[in-house]
Design an enzyme around this catalytic site. Structure first.
Site, short mmCIF file in Angstrom:
data_model
loop_
_atom_site.label_atom_id
_atom_site.label_comp_id
_atom_site.label_asym_id
_atom_site.label_seq_id
_atom_site.Cartn_x
_atom_site.Cartn_y
_atom_site.Cartn_z
CB CYS A 84 -0.93 0.00 1.22
SG CYS A 84 -2.17 -1.32 1.21
CB VAL A 85 4.05 2.16 1.57
CG1 VAL A 85 5.18 1.35 0.97
CG2 VAL A 85 4.57 3.48 2.13
#
Length: 353
Positions: free
Chosen positions: A139-140
């Site tokens: 997700c980063v």
């Protein structure tokens, strides 16, 4: 400064309300009645009202084995990736041949040749385009990808760089897995793609609009490697999702964010837009508490979570697009784009609107 000149999202055409997806997940995971009641509570409390799926919902039951899932990933990712990139190029008034570097990211499928290599000819990318496919940031990666574009363009200020994110999270759902981690993932994650175009400080011939990237910061939290990510088995990706993740965010994110801002003589109250990845309701509440944000600071993040779910690395780019289109901050003011992911880590991107 690096300047972001276009951000474009792409979503599959198959949209379903949350209740219909809940029924599909319950059937796919072969849950008994008692577990289905738990599933329904988890889905109802996710903050998600509906999601886009790369396949029609009735086709998921026929996906047997990791190979079939990954084939579906490659096929769907190429279509969505092409749409996102072309949309960003059109928005910026650029051509594919203008792109000098492509960073592509996904954590929901594997492709070799990588996605941008498979798309190069049809899009018209130059044969000498530099490519950096990235896997594992999760997700980063939307925030980290923008940060790495900035790093590159700082050293190549006459050039243009492209970030592509494609995440088809629905293809990672594990059948016959009644674990809470799998049920939560099945409640939150959706499918989508996004592309962002950025130019260096000496790149001419592009519109002067778009936020500047002022600085970036990466931070790993030691001893948290098992908190979020994948384990990989015969049936593909199995989610690792620690229940104490919100507590970690609430207890440790604040000093990282405030310290980064202070290094640039900025206070949290000076930030006119918070572009935050939608990790889920508990994580968003923890972010708000950790940084002491006003209630409306994450409104566009909550809206994105409700309308399309968590798109992993693509989400923060969708929210950046929405910020620019729906809530453009006053010119010259600071903004902060942030996302969290496996590691456990956070990536911060300081913007000037």
């Amino acid at each position: 400064m690096t300047r972001i000149v276009a951000v474009q999202g792409a979503l599959p055409p198959n949209w379903y309300p949350q209740g219909e997806i809940t029924r599909m997940v319950g059937s796919a995971c072969r849950l008994p009645r008692g577990d289905r009641e738990v599933l329904e509570r988890v889905h109802a409390s996710s903050g998600v009202t509906g999601r886009h799926l790369v396949l029609p919902i009735d086709e998921y039951a026929g996906l047997d084995g990791f190979g079939a899932r990954n084939d579906a990933f490659v096929h769907g990712a190429l279509d969505l990736g092409r749409d996102a990139i072309q949309g960003a190029l059109d928005q910026a008034g650029l051509h594919a041949r203008d792109v000098d570097l492509v960073v592509s990211t996904s954590v929901t499928g594997i492709a070799a040749p990588s996605l941008e290599a498979r798309l190069a000819a049809s899009l018209g990318l130059r044969p000498d385009v530099k490519r950096v496919p990235v896997f594992g940031l999760g997700c980063v990666a939307g925030a980290a990808g923008l940060a790495r574009l900035h790093d590159y363009l700082t050293g190549h200020p006459e050039e243009t760089a492209l970030l592509l994110s494609v995440e088809l999270c629905s293809l990672t759902l594990q059948r016959a897995d009644a674990s809470m981690q799998n049920l939560v993932a099945g409640a939150l994650f959706g499918d989508g793609a996004a592309a962002a175009l950025a130019v260096g400080s000496r790149r001419d011939g592009v519109p002067p609009d778009g936020p500047e990237i002022v600085a970036t910061r990466s931070h790993l939290f030691p001893g948290t490697e098992e908190l979020l990510g994948w384990t990989i088995g015969d049936t593909g990706f199995h989610i690792m999702l620690g229940s104490d993740l919100p507590d970690l965010v609430r207890g440790q994110l604040g000093p990282v964010v405030h310290g980064f801002l202070a290094d640039h003589e900025i206070k949290a109250g000076d930030v006119t837009a918070w572009v935050c990845h939608p990790g889920g309701p508990k994580v968003l509440d923890a972010v708000r508490d950790a940084v002491d944000l006003p209630a409306r600071a994450l409104e566009l993040t909550w809206r994105s979570l409700a309308e399309v779910g968590n798109l992993s690395s693509a989400s923060v780019l969708h929210i950046l697009r929405d910020t620019l289109a729906l809530r453009p901050p006053p010119p010259g003011t600071p903004g902060l784009l942030l996302a969290m992911g496996p590691g456990f880590c956070v990536e911060l991107v300081l913007l000037r609107w």
